[in-house]
Scaffold this active site. Structure first.
Site, mmCIF file in Angstrom:
data_model
loop_
_atom_site.group_PDB
_atom_site.id
_atom_site.type_symbol
_atom_site.label_atom_id
_atom_site.label_comp_id
_atom_site.label_asym_id
_atom_site.label_seq_id
_atom_site.Cartn_x
_atom_site.Cartn_y
_atom_site.Cartn_z
ATOM 1 N N ASP A 35 -2.563 -0.877 -12.989
ATOM 2 C CA ASP A 35 -1.334 -1.180 -13.727
ATOM 3 C C ASP A 35 -1.159 -0.233 -14.917
ATOM 4 O O ASP A 35 -2.147 0.200 -15.516
ATOM 5 C CB ASP A 35 -1.420 -2.631 -14.218
ATOM 6 C CG ASP A 35 -0.049 -3.209 -14.481
ATOM 7 O OD1 ASP A 35 0.953 -2.542 -14.153
ATOM 8 O OD2 ASP A 35 0.020 -4.316 -15.026
ATOM 9 N N ASN A 83 6.901 -5.417 -4.900
ATOM 10 C CA ASN A 83 7.326 -4.119 -5.450
ATOM 11 C C ASN A 83 8.616 -3.578 -4.830
ATOM 12 O O ASN A 83 9.232 -2.666 -5.384
ATOM 13 C CB ASN A 83 6.216 -3.063 -5.307
ATOM 14 C CG ASN A 83 5.088 -3.230 -6.306
ATOM 15 O OD1 ASN A 83 3.944 -2.859 -6.055
ATOM 16 N ND2 ASN A 83 5.378 -3.795 -7.472
#
Ligand code: FPP
Length: 264
Positions: A35, A83
């Site tokens: 991340d 996503n």
């Protein structure tokens, strides 16, 4: 890259295990939520996409270190089922990036004995990427080095639902008595069947969530969260994660710590 541990003096290409780490207490399997690519780019005044590019370099670096330090498996969360909700140009960029990286790196992955697999609903990916994935999986399937698992269009809940569907199907066909379904049989229908569960989950950029990643498999994993943004993740950050891992007393629900040799 090599799975054989050696000092950098013996082979300058192999990263020696830092002295702060105990070679006998390394995790067998590390999972990583990569991340912070976007924030890394933003902080440098660059487009988000540059963060993803730098993220690929961090992933290559991590794979090499894990291999050099004798870690058996590395699983990376590259693209989640959620996503797809990102802007179309970012999704397209990521798909093209995956293709390019695979094309560029496959020869060396093959040569370095990496066994690469992709976990997730691959049918939703662009056709060209699907064929590259098939080729990479095929060409490295007999490799004996580190297992490199790339979760692509992966969601933990979806994986569990699909496993339940497969078990129900087998039961309906009369191949499986529902009363006999146990944890081993359930795990054998997961995408990760045959892979040891992760001992350590690393999440970068300070977020403290599992984000639908390996929900079943992370049941007893130690979790290490670092503020380091993924593109900056390096040998030092990995060492810190491993020192943290080695400081934990792993009891697996019992009272006594499990002896180091039995922990992994
Ligand atoms: C999270 O950062 C990162 C991603 C969703 C993509 C990760 C993909 C790679 C590093 C490339 C991997 C390549 C291959 C071939 C496996 P973010 O965009 O959520 O960052 P932010 O939270 O700062 O916005």
């Amino acid at each position: 890259m090599s799975c054989v541990q050696a000092t950098s003096k013996e082979n300058p290409k192999v990263e020696a295990l830092p002295s702060s780490l105990d070679a006998n207490r390394m995790p067998a399997h590390i999972a990583v939520i990569m991340d912070g690519n976007g924030r890394w780019a933003q902080a440098k005044g660059l487009p988000r996409m540059m963060g993803h590019r730098a993220g690929v370099e961090a992933l290559k670096r991590t794979l090499r270190l894990c291999s050099d330090w004798g870690i058996g498996s590395l699983t990376a969360y590259a693209f989640s089922t959620e996503n797809w909700s990102r802007p179309g140009d970012e999704v397209n960029f990521l798909m093209t990036l995956f293709e390019r990286v695979l094309q560029r790196e496959l020869d060396s992955l093959e040569k370095e004995q990496v066994k690469i697999r992709f976990w997730g609903d691959l049918t939703a990916l662009p056709k060209r990427l699907q064929s590259l994935i098939d080729e990479a999986t095929d060409r490295t399937s007999n490799n004996k080095g580190i297992h490199f698992n790339v979760c692509t269009n992966y969601g933990g809940r979806r994986e569990l639902v699909l496993a339940a569907q497969k078990l129900a199907d087998r039961s309906l066909k009369g191949d499986l008595d529902p009363a006999l379904i146990d944890e081993n049989i359930f795990a054998s229908e997961l995408l990760t069947a045959g892979e040891v569960d992760p001992d350590l989950l690393i999440r970068t950029s300070g977020e403290r969530r599992i984000s639908n990643f390996l929900l079943w498999q992370l049941a007893y994993a130690e979790i290490h969260v670092t503020d380091v943004l993924w593109p900056d993740f390096d040998a030092n950050a990995l060492t810190q994660a491993l020192v943290d891992f080695q400081s934990r007393s792993r009891r697996f629900g019992g009272l006594e710590p499990i002896a180091p040799a039995e922990q992994i």
